[in-house]
Design an enzyme around this catalytic site. Structure first.
Site, mmCIF file in Angstrom:
data_model
loop_
_atom_site.group_PDB
_atom_site.id
_atom_site.type_symbol
_atom_site.label_atom_id
_atom_site.label_comp_id
_atom_site.label_asym_id
_atom_site.label_seq_id
_atom_site.Cartn_x
_atom_site.Cartn_y
_atom_site.Cartn_z
ATOM 1 N N GLY A 87 0.815 -1.213 0.000
ATOM 2 C CA GLY A 87 0.000 0.000 0.000
ATOM 3 C C GLY A 87 0.851 1.266 0.000
ATOM 4 N N ARG A 88 2.107 1.112 0.326
ATOM 5 C CA ARG A 88 2.992 2.295 0.325
ATOM 6 C C ARG A 88 4.395 1.903 -0.112
ATOM 7 N NH1 ARG A 88 4.656 2.554 6.644
ATOM 8 N NH2 ARG A 88 4.360 0.339 6.911
ATOM 9 N N LYS A 108 9.964 2.442 -0.262
ATOM 10 C CA LYS A 108 8.908 2.354 0.760
ATOM 11 C C LYS A 108 8.507 3.778 1.140
ATOM 12 C CE LYS A 108 8.079 -0.116 5.099
ATOM 13 N NZ LYS A 108 8.729 -0.851 6.174
ATOM 14 N N ASP A 120 -2.239 6.838 2.927
ATOM 15 C CA ASP A 120 -1.734 7.851 1.991
ATOM 16 C C ASP A 120 -0.558 7.349 1.152
ATOM 17 O OD1 ASP A 120 0.231 7.699 3.884
ATOM 18 O OD2 ASP A 120 0.089 9.784 4.550
ATOM 19 N N GLY A 121 -0.093 6.139 1.440
ATOM 20 C CA GLY A 121 1.017 5.586 0.663
ATOM 21 C C GLY A 121 2.372 6.181 1.015
ATOM 22 N N ARG A 178 5.954 -13.003 0.960
ATOM 23 C CA ARG A 178 5.577 -13.224 2.351
ATOM 24 C C ARG A 178 4.679 -14.451 2.457
ATOM 25 N NH1 ARG A 178 5.559 -7.432 3.930
ATOM 26 N NH2 ARG A 178 6.516 -6.407 2.156
ATOM 27 N N ASP A 247 1.780 -11.374 7.088
ATOM 28 C CA ASP A 247 2.222 -10.535 5.964
ATOM 29 C C ASP A 247 3.577 -9.885 6.264
ATOM 30 O OD1 ASP A 247 0.339 -9.239 7.831
ATOM 31 O OD2 ASP A 247 0.941 -7.413 6.817
ATOM 32 N N ASN A 248 4.062 -10.054 7.478
ATOM 33 C CA ASN A 248 5.375 -9.503 7.825
ATOM 34 C C ASN A 248 6.397 -10.612 8.027
ATOM 35 O OD1 ASN A 248 4.355 -6.923 7.726
ATOM 36 N ND2 ASN A 248 3.943 -6.808 9.912
ATOM 37 N N ASP A 257 9.966 -5.747 7.515
ATOM 38 C CA ASP A 257 8.970 -4.813 8.053
ATOM 39 C C ASP A 257 9.274 -4.420 9.493
ATOM 40 O OD1 ASP A 257 7.820 -4.679 5.643
ATOM 41 O OD2 ASP A 257 5.878 -5.513 6.202
HETATM 42 P P1 AMP Z 1 2.365 -2.932 8.120
HETATM 43 O O1 AMP Z 1 1.572 -2.967 9.374
HETATM 44 O O2 AMP Z 1 3.260 -1.776 8.040
HETATM 45 O O3 AMP Z 1 3.052 -4.237 7.851
HETATM 46 O O4 AMP Z 1 1.324 -2.733 6.923
HETATM 47 C C1 AMP Z 1 0.135 -3.449 6.809
HETATM 48 C C2 AMP Z 1 -0.587 -3.069 5.555
HETATM 49 O O5 AMP Z 1 -0.936 -1.687 5.565
HETATM 50 C C3 AMP Z 1 0.202 -3.264 4.276
HETATM 51 O O6 AMP Z 1 -0.693 -3.670 3.275
HETATM 52 C C4 AMP Z 1 0.741 -1.895 3.993
HETATM 53 O O7 AMP Z 1 1.026 -1.703 2.629
HETATM 54 C C5 AMP Z 1 -0.416 -1.021 4.431
HETATM 55 N N1 AMP Z 1 0.023 0.325 4.800
HETATM 56 C C6 AMP Z 1 0.770 0.658 5.864
HETATM 57 N N2 AMP Z 1 0.983 1.995 5.897
HETATM 58 C C7 AMP Z 1 0.357 2.511 4.827
HETATM 59 C C8 AMP Z 1 0.217 3.824 4.305
HETATM 60 N N3 AMP Z 1 0.758 4.883 4.892
HETATM 61 N N4 AMP Z 1 -0.499 3.974 3.179
HETATM 62 C C9 AMP Z 1 -1.059 2.921 2.558
HETATM 63 N N5 AMP Z 1 -0.959 1.659 3.005
HETATM 64 C C10 AMP Z 1 -0.262 1.440 4.124
HETATM 65 MG MG MG Z 2 3.991 -5.192 6.568
#
Ligand code: AMP
Ligand code: MG
Length: 489
Positions: A87-88, A108, A120-121, A178, A247-248, A257
């Site tokens: 997502g980002r 990232k 917001d990506g 993953r 997913d991590n 991650d």
């Molecule tokens: P994480 O908890 O960082 O492993 O992320 C979990 C999910 O949330 C993944 O699909 C990421 O791509 C998404 N994600 C985390 N932060 C953002 C962000 N700022 N914008 C869009 N997607 C996000």
């Molecule tokens: Mg992650």
């Protein structure tokens, strides 16, 4: 300049979205990891800092790059989420490094994708600095991990709990696949996708499985082995990942991650740093059991490939998951015996480790220093002041030391050799949470990256004596304690 050789982008379109990084405003290079760039065979020497900032912010796309956002699903805190994905993050492509290994290069914090949901990506500066420091420190300590190639300021503001400067991290991984990537296809009952992915992973990470009569079981076994090794490594240096969602967790066995992760100061197996982990699911001492839980999910995603029917597949998953714990224990005992300077991991060594941990827990002794200072206590007439201070001069410590020395004597190696070996596995310098926090605060509040840079330089040599940086060995003073770390998402 960069010889991309992209294989993931050749897979069917359902595996990813083709998308370019969003342009950013005003790029500024924070740091480039030159040693890693060289290892990757990237020819960047003639580039100006501005060029580099443009490249590693995604503003200028390198020839041969085929940017994609990868699809994946995952179990977050035990709950299945079918639609996660990058997502980002955006994968720029793959290169074959100097050692002939295929490596992903990913940005990232580079803008929204199909998988961003409400996000917001973007990435804030703090988490970028944290990941840079932690991942490079882990690498220096010999832990399989994704690496940090570059960090760039974007000149933008991102809104988190408050407005924060935006940044982008360039991450390098042996792949970004993953457990959740497999779940993405399994959840959609896309068994062809699962098979395609499994074949890809075998080809990329575990080519020996091709020679096996049961390649998919062999794949499962290999991931289990890699993860057992990884978690034992983490725990032997007091690392807490913080968000071990499926997913991590990579299939390559690399740490990935770095969110609300941290190194433990005083030893307590119940330690949790993540502000969102209310139940302690991902506490230090839970990590092996959680990895096993995740690997069961991995098995379930693969089940069609594992056995002729569901029943047999379930048996295989059970066998493998129980083997995971056996393997973890073997790796853990091995790591810990080495930390005590013992060549062989006999039964007495296992008990000795347990007793030392218990003693540490009772005294809230610092995990890292309890092992580091031990290497100065091998000889009976050694100066024990450092160690005694950690354990409030408990007579149990002296009793324990006597038992330990007895085992060392049975081992029969010269003291100098034992000391040398112990110092090569017990780091003096770890990325202590308060130091990481200080680096982040200096960068955010004052635009001062010198603390981050110094910390990174110290952590490149975790096993060396660095008298000029002695204070960086020490746990936080009471006013310096950081009790939680945040995802920064
Ligand atoms: P994480 O908890 O960082 O492993 O992320 C979990 C999910 O949330 C993944 O699909 C990421 O791509 C998404 N994600 C985390 N932060 C953002 C962000 N700022 N914008 C869009 N997607 C996000
Ligand atoms: Mg992650």
């Amino acid at each position: 300049m960069v010889n991309f050789d992209n294989s993931y982008a050749r897979l069917p379109e359902i595996f990813f979205e083709r998308i370019k990084p969003a342009p950013v405003k005003d790029t500024n290079l924070i740091r480039l990891n030159w040693a890693l760039a060289q290892e990757l065979g990237l020819d960047l020497k003639s580039r100006s800092d501005q060029d580099l900032a443009d490249i590693f912010s995604g503003n200028s796309l390198l020839p041969g790059s085929e940017p994609i956002a990868m699809a994946y699903a995952g179990h977050q805190f035990g709950n299945f989420v079918p639609h996660l994905g990058d997502g980002r993050a955006i994968l720029l492509g793959e290169v074959i490094d100097r050692n002939g290994k295929r490596r992903d290069i990913q940005l990232k914090g580079s803008g929204q994708t199909r998988f961003s949901r409400s996000g917001d990506g973007k990435a804030a500066l703090g988490p970028v600095i944290r990941e840079f420091i932690l991942s490079e420190a882990m690498h220096a300590m010999g832990v399989p991990t994704t690496r940090s190639l570059a960090a760039v300021m974007t000149g933008e503001t991102v809104l988190r709990e408050r407005e924060l400067p935006g940044a982008i991290l360039t991450r390098v991984a042996s792949s970004h696949i993953r457990i959740g990537t497999f779940e993405f296809f399994a959840a959609r009952e896309n068994w062809e996708g699962v098979k395609r992915l499994a074949d890809y992973v075998i080809d990329r990470h575990y080519p020996k499985a091709q020679l096996s009569q049961r390649p998919y079981i062999s794949l499962y076994e290999s991931v289990i082995e890699a993860q057992a090794h990884l978690i034992a490594k983490w725990m032997s240096i007091g690392f807490i990942h913080g968000v071990m969602n499926t997913d991590n967790m990579t299939v390559s066995g690399e740490t990935i991650d770095y969110g609300p992760c941290a190194f433990m100061d005083e030893y307590n197996p119940a330690t949790v740093y993540s502000s969102i982990d209310h139940s302690g699911r991902y506490a230090f001492g839970n990590q092996a059991v959680i990895a096993q839980w995740n690997l069961r999910i991995f098995g379930a995603s693969l089940y069609r490939l594992l056995g002729p029917d569901e029943k047999r597949a379930a048996e295989i998953i059970n066998e493998q998951c129980s083997l995971f714990l056996d393997k973890f224990n073997l790796f853990w005992n091995h790591e810990m015996a080495r930390k005590l300077g013992l060549a062989e991991c006999q039964k007495q060594a296992v008990t000795l480790v347990q007793d030392y941990l218990e003693l540490m827990h009772r005294h809230d002794a610092d995990f890292t220093l309890s092992f580091r200072y031990l290497s100065d206590a091998i000889e009976e007439r050694a100066d024990l002041r450092n160690l005694e201070r950690l354990f409030a001069n408990d007579s149990d410590l002296h009793q324990w030391l006597r038992r330990w020395r007895e085992l060392l004597t049975i081992d029969g190696r010269p003291f100098s050799e034992i000391r040398h070996n112990m110092r090569a596995v017990n780091p003096g310098y770890i990325p202590r949470n308060h130091r990481v926090q200080q680096s982040i605060e200096a960068a955010i509040d004052c635009g001062d990256f010198s603390k981050m840079n110094l910390l990174l330089e110290i952590l490149e040599r975790p096993y060396e004596d660095q008298p000029e940086n002695g204070e960086y060995m020490l746990p936080p003073k009471s006013e310096e304690h950081v009790l939680q770390t945040f995802c920064g998402t």
